[in-house]
Design a protein around this motif. Structure first.
Motif, PDB file in Angstrom:
ATOM      1  N   LEU A   1      40.234 -90.159-150.117  1.00  0.00           N
ATOM      2  CA  LEU A   1      39.647 -89.920-148.802  1.00  0.00           C
ATOM      3  C   LEU A   1      38.936 -88.568-148.768  1.00  0.00           C
ATOM      4  O   LEU A   1      37.835 -88.447-148.217  1.00  0.00           O
ATOM      5  CB  LEU A   1      40.745 -89.973-147.732  1.00  0.00           C
ATOM      6  CG  LEU A   1      40.295 -89.683-146.291  1.00  0.00           C
ATOM      7  CD1 LEU A   1      39.245 -90.690-145.835  1.00  0.00           C
ATOM      8  CD2 LEU A   1      41.502 -89.683-145.347  1.00  0.00           C
ATOM      9  N   GLY A   2      39.554 -87.552-149.370  1.00  0.00           N
ATOM     10  CA  GLY A   2      38.931 -86.227-149.403  1.00  0.00           C
ATOM     11  C   GLY A   2      37.617 -86.220-150.157  1.00  0.00           C
ATOM     12  O   GLY A   2      36.630 -85.620-149.720  1.00  0.00           O
ATOM     13  N   VAL A   3      37.587 -86.911-151.303  1.00  0.00           N
ATOM     14  CA  VAL A   3      36.351 -87.005-152.086  1.00  0.00           C
ATOM     15  C   VAL A   3      35.279 -87.732-151.296  1.00  0.00           C
ATOM     16  O   VAL A   3      34.120 -87.299-151.227  1.00  0.00           O
ATOM     17  CB  VAL A   3      36.611 -87.726-153.430  1.00  0.00           C
ATOM     18  CG1 VAL A   3      35.293 -87.986-154.148  1.00  0.00           C
ATOM     19  CG2 VAL A   3      37.531 -86.901-154.312  1.00  0.00           C
ATOM     20  N   ALA A   4      35.659 -88.859-150.685  1.00  0.00           N
ATOM     21  CA  ALA A   4      34.689 -89.652-149.934  1.00  0.00           C
ATOM     22  C   ALA A   4      34.125 -88.874-148.756  1.00  0.00           C
ATOM     23  O   ALA A   4      32.918 -88.934-148.477  1.00  0.00           O
ATOM     24  CB  ALA A   4      35.351 -90.946-149.444  1.00  0.00           C
ATOM     25  N   LEU A   5      34.978 -88.133-148.057  1.00  0.00           N
ATOM     26  CA  LEU A   5      34.517 -87.350-146.909  1.00  0.00           C
ATOM     27  C   LEU A   5      33.539 -86.264-147.346  1.00  0.00           C
ATOM     28  O   LEU A   5      32.477 -86.080-146.737  1.00  0.00           O
ATOM     29  CB  LEU A   5      35.708 -86.736-146.187  1.00  0.00           C
ATOM     30  CG  LEU A   5      35.376 -85.842-144.984  1.00  0.00           C
ATOM     31  CD1 LEU A   5      34.641 -86.631-143.903  1.00  0.00           C
ATOM     32  CD2 LEU A   5      36.652 -85.211-144.418  1.00  0.00           C
ATOM     33  N   THR A   6      33.877 -85.538-148.399  1.00  0.00           N
ATOM     34  CA  THR A   6      32.996 -84.478-148.896  1.00  0.00           C
ATOM     35  C   THR A   6      31.652 -85.058-149.327  1.00  0.00           C
ATOM     36  O   THR A   6      30.591 -84.538-148.964  1.00  0.00           O
ATOM     37  CB  THR A   6      33.648 -83.747-150.081  1.00  0.00           C
ATOM     38  OG1 THR A   6      34.892 -83.195-149.667  1.00  0.00           O
ATOM     39  CG2 THR A   6      32.744 -82.637-150.592  1.00  0.00           C
ATOM     40  N   PHE A   7      31.700 -86.129-150.111  1.00  0.00           N
ATOM     41  CA  PHE A   7      30.473 -86.761-150.599  1.00  0.00           C
ATOM     42  C   PHE A   7      29.610 -87.231-149.429  1.00  0.00           C
ATOM     43  O   PHE A   7      28.401 -86.987-149.392  1.00  0.00           O
ATOM     44  CB  PHE A   7      30.821 -87.930-151.514  1.00  0.00           C
ATOM     45  CG  PHE A   7      29.629 -88.648-152.080  1.00  0.00           C
ATOM     46  CD1 PHE A   7      28.983 -88.152-153.204  1.00  0.00           C
ATOM     47  CD2 PHE A   7      29.151 -89.803-151.497  1.00  0.00           C
ATOM     48  CE1 PHE A   7      27.876 -88.801-153.738  1.00  0.00           C
ATOM     49  CE2 PHE A   7      28.049 -90.473-152.015  1.00  0.00           C
ATOM     50  CZ  PHE A   7      27.408 -89.965-153.138  1.00  0.00           C
TER      51      PHE A   7
END
Length: 205
Positions: A180-186
Motif C-alpha cells: 500500500l505504501g509503495v502504491a500510494l507513493t507511486f
C-alpha cells in the motif's frame, strides 16, 4: 522476520528500478557505457548507503551483500541495451523514478523500524532513502535534484513511509502495508506530474 524479509526484497527491487532510471537518464544525455553504469550505480545505491550510515549499520548493506551491486549493474546494462524499448513508455525516467521512490521509502522506513527507531525518525529515514539516489543522479548530470523542485516528490515518499509506520504501530501485517505504501507513493508522484500539482511556495515569493 516478515518485515525484514519484505524490506530486503523491496530494497533489491528499488535498487533495480532506480538503477534503470539512472541508466536511462545517462542514455538521454548521450553518455558512454561507463557513464551509464556510473549513473545507474549512483541512483540505485546512494539512498540506501545514506540510510545505513545514519542507522549505524556499517558497512552499508550495498557493500556487504553482492546482490545490491548486481541489481544495480544489471539495471545499467538493461538501460544501455534496451533503452529504445524502454523509451516507448510514457516518461520512462519519471515512471521508474516513481517506482523506486515508493520502494525505497517503504524499505527505508521498514529497516529503521526493525532496528528499533521511533516512528517519526523512521519515516524521515524512509524519505532520505527514497530521495538520496535520485538527488545524486541529478547532480551528476548538473540538474537541480527533483526533490528540490516544485513538483510532488519528497511529499510522495513521506506519504508512503507514513503508511508503513502507522501500519507497524497498529500491528498490521507488514507485506500488505508495504505494498500500500509503495502504491500510494507511486500514484502520488505520477498523478502530480500528470496533473501539474505543485508543493506550496512561500506567500508572495
Amino acid at each position: 522476520m516478515e518485515m525484514i524479509t519484505s524490506q530486503l526484497w523491496f530494497d533489491l527491487l528499488g535498487t533495480f528500478v532506480f538503477g534503470i532510471s539512472g541508466g536511462m537518464l545517462a542514455v538521454r544525455r548521450e553518455l558512454d557505457l561507463f557513464g551509464v553504469m556510473v549513473l545507474s550505480l549512483a541512483a540505485a545505491l546512494a539512498g540506501g548507503v545514506l540510510r545505513d550510515v545514519a542507522l549505524g549499520d556499517t558497512p552499508p548493506a550495498a557493500l556487504r551483500d553482492a546482490r545490491y551491486l548486481l541489481a544495480a549493474l544489471a539495471a545499467g546494462l538493461c538501460a544501455f541495451a534496451f533503452h529504445r524499448g524502454i523509451e516507448r513508455l510514457a516518461k520512462p525516467v519519471m515512471v521508474f523514478d516513481a517506482a523506486g521512490l515508493g520502494l525505497f521509502a517503504v524499505s527505508g522506513c521498514q529497516k529503521a523500524l526493525s532496528l528499533g527507531v521511533a516512528p517519526l525518525p523512521a519515516v524521515l529515514l524512509g524519505v532520505l532513502t527514497a530521495v538520496g539516489g535520485g538527488a545524486l543522479r541529478d547532480l551528476l548530470v548538473t540538474e537541480v535534484p527533483r526533490v528540490l523542485r516544485e513538483d510532488i516528490y519528497a511529499l510522495a515518499a513521506l506519504a508512503g513511509a507514513t503508511v508503513v509506520a502507522v501500519g507497524a504501530w497498529l500491528g498490521l501485517a507488514p507485506a500488505p502495508v508495504a505494498l500500500l505504501g509503495v502504491a500510494l507513493t507511486f500514484a502520488l508522484r505520477v498523478v502530480s506530474v500528470w496533473r501539474g500539482w505543485r508543493a506550496p511556495k512561500a506567500p508572495g515569493s
